[in-house]
Scaffold this active site. Structure first.
Site, short mmCIF file in Angstrom:
data_model
loop_
_atom_site.label_atom_id
_atom_site.label_comp_id
_atom_site.label_asym_id
_atom_site.label_seq_id
_atom_site.Cartn_x
_atom_site.Cartn_y
_atom_site.Cartn_z
N LYS A 65 39.86 33.37 36.63
CA LYS A 65 38.52 33.87 37.16
C LYS A 65 38.95 34.86 38.35
O LYS A 65 39.49 34.43 39.21
CB LYS A 65 37.81 32.75 37.60
CG LYS A 65 36.38 33.31 38.11
CD LYS A 65 35.50 32.12 38.48
CE LYS A 65 33.96 32.90 39.06
NZ LYS A 65 33.11 31.88 39.52
N TYR A 73 42.02 34.70 43.66
CA TYR A 73 41.60 35.76 44.61
C TYR A 73 42.88 36.04 45.56
O TYR A 73 43.18 35.20 46.43
CB TYR A 73 40.43 35.06 45.44
CG TYR A 73 39.31 34.93 44.67
CD1 TYR A 73 38.99 35.56 43.49
CD2 TYR A 73 38.19 34.07 44.97
CE1 TYR A 73 37.81 35.27 42.65
CE2 TYR A 73 37.15 33.58 44.03
CZ TYR A 73 36.91 34.44 42.98
OH TYR A 73 35.76 34.13 42.20
P1 FBP Z 1 29.08 34.33 42.11
O1 FBP Z 1 28.82 34.89 40.53
O2 FBP Z 1 28.05 33.68 42.77
O3 FBP Z 1 29.83 35.29 42.89
O4 FBP Z 1 30.15 33.10 41.73
C1 FBP Z 1 31.29 33.27 41.65
C2 FBP Z 1 32.41 32.42 42.73
O5 FBP Z 1 33.51 32.48 42.32
C3 FBP Z 1 31.83 31.12 42.60
O6 FBP Z 1 32.28 30.12 41.96
C4 FBP Z 1 32.27 30.86 44.29
O7 FBP Z 1 31.37 29.92 44.94
C5 FBP Z 1 32.27 32.13 44.74
O8 FBP Z 1 32.16 33.03 43.84
C6 FBP Z 1 33.33 32.39 45.70
O9 FBP Z 1 33.31 33.76 46.37
P2 FBP Z 1 34.00 34.29 47.48
O10 FBP Z 1 35.32 33.49 47.61
O11 FBP Z 1 34.27 35.52 47.27
O12 FBP Z 1 33.35 33.99 48.74
#
Ligand code: FBP
Length: 254
Positions: A167, A136
């Protein structure tokens, strides 16, 4: 981990990442979400070690476990960094079939996450476990984390770091996402679900990313916050594995 090169994974680490705002009295019970993972025959269930350890009798040998090795809460408003919370050895003891790790690309602390992941990647491969990197772009230097070239950069970093899967988020750019996925090379791209949205929009996005070459989804809230979690699971599978159109997949929910 990826039958036919594709997969649908259920994530439940939001209790750490986001806190209670994602849950209600029903979904806060880990058993509720574990049951969806089992009943829905997901290709993997993503947990932090605490739930993996305490609830193993509910999912072990029924759905493959992916242990998330690092994480952070949403409370500290500091440079993004998710510290390691679980070792590869512990994941092996928990009978994990893969391990996950978050890297906030572009964070002032990215070097620490690179270093931590590099060790994890080598150790996991020694045990024969694939690695999934939540990659991310985030932090003060990232103006737009959903820009296509930034996502392509993230995908390429995943390949260069030796991740088996990355991911990533989807930015709605159906054409541009092909570039993102090409940038990942042999590293498979799994797309995150995000906040709960209406099923038609979700399924349209899923169809777009699959057509762009994604390997599947690692999704949480859009499944276990849905009033019919197994129906939305079937609709997602129809698109991922059955290459169905959105209209046909939607019929599985109604
Ligand atoms: P969701 O499908 O609920 O968005 O989950 C995916 C995920 O990557 C989780 O594994 C993680 O808890 C969350 O999203 C993190 O999201 P962010 O860092 O954007 O708050």
């Amino acid at each position: 981990m990826l039958p036919e090169g594709k997969g649908l994974f259920l994530a439940m680490d939001q209790g750490l990442e986001h806190g209670p705002k994602d849950f209600n009295l029903k979904t806060i019970d880990p058993f509720y979400v574990l049951d969806i993972a089992v009943q829905g025959s997901f290709n993997g269930l993503i947990l932090q070690k605490g739930i993996a350890e305490k609830y193993h009798e509910h999912y072990r040998y029924k759905v493959p476990l992916i242990v998330k090795l690092n994480g952070k809460s949403s409370l500290a408003k500091i440079d993004p960094y998710a510290s390691q919370l679980c070792s590869v050895k512990k994941a092996v003891d928990l009978k994990a079939k893969a391990v996950g790790y978050t890297i906030y690309l572009g964070s002032p602390l990215e070097h620490q996450m690179f270093r931590e992941f590099s060790k994890i990647q080598e150790e996991a491969h020694e045990y024969g476990l694939p690695t999934i990197v939540w990659i991310y772009p985030r932090g003060p230097f990232i103006k737009n984390d959903l820009e296509t070239d930034i996502l392509a950069y993230a995908a390429r970093v995943g390949l260069e770091l030796g991740a088996d899967c990355v991911k990533m988020k989807y930015n709605g750019d159906a054409e541009g996402y092909k570039w993102v996925i090409k940038s990942a090379g042999k590293t498979k791209v799994l797309v995150a679900g995000g906040e709960k949205t209406d099923p038609a929009s979700l399924l349209k996005e899923v169809r777009e990313v699959m057509q762009a070459g994604a390997a599947g989804l690692a999704i949480g809230r859009n499944v276990w916050q849905h009033e019919k979690p197994l129906a939305i699971t079937n609709a997602l599978k129809a698109i991922i594995f059955g290459k169905k159109k959105v209209e046909d997949a939607l019929k599985l929910i109604k």
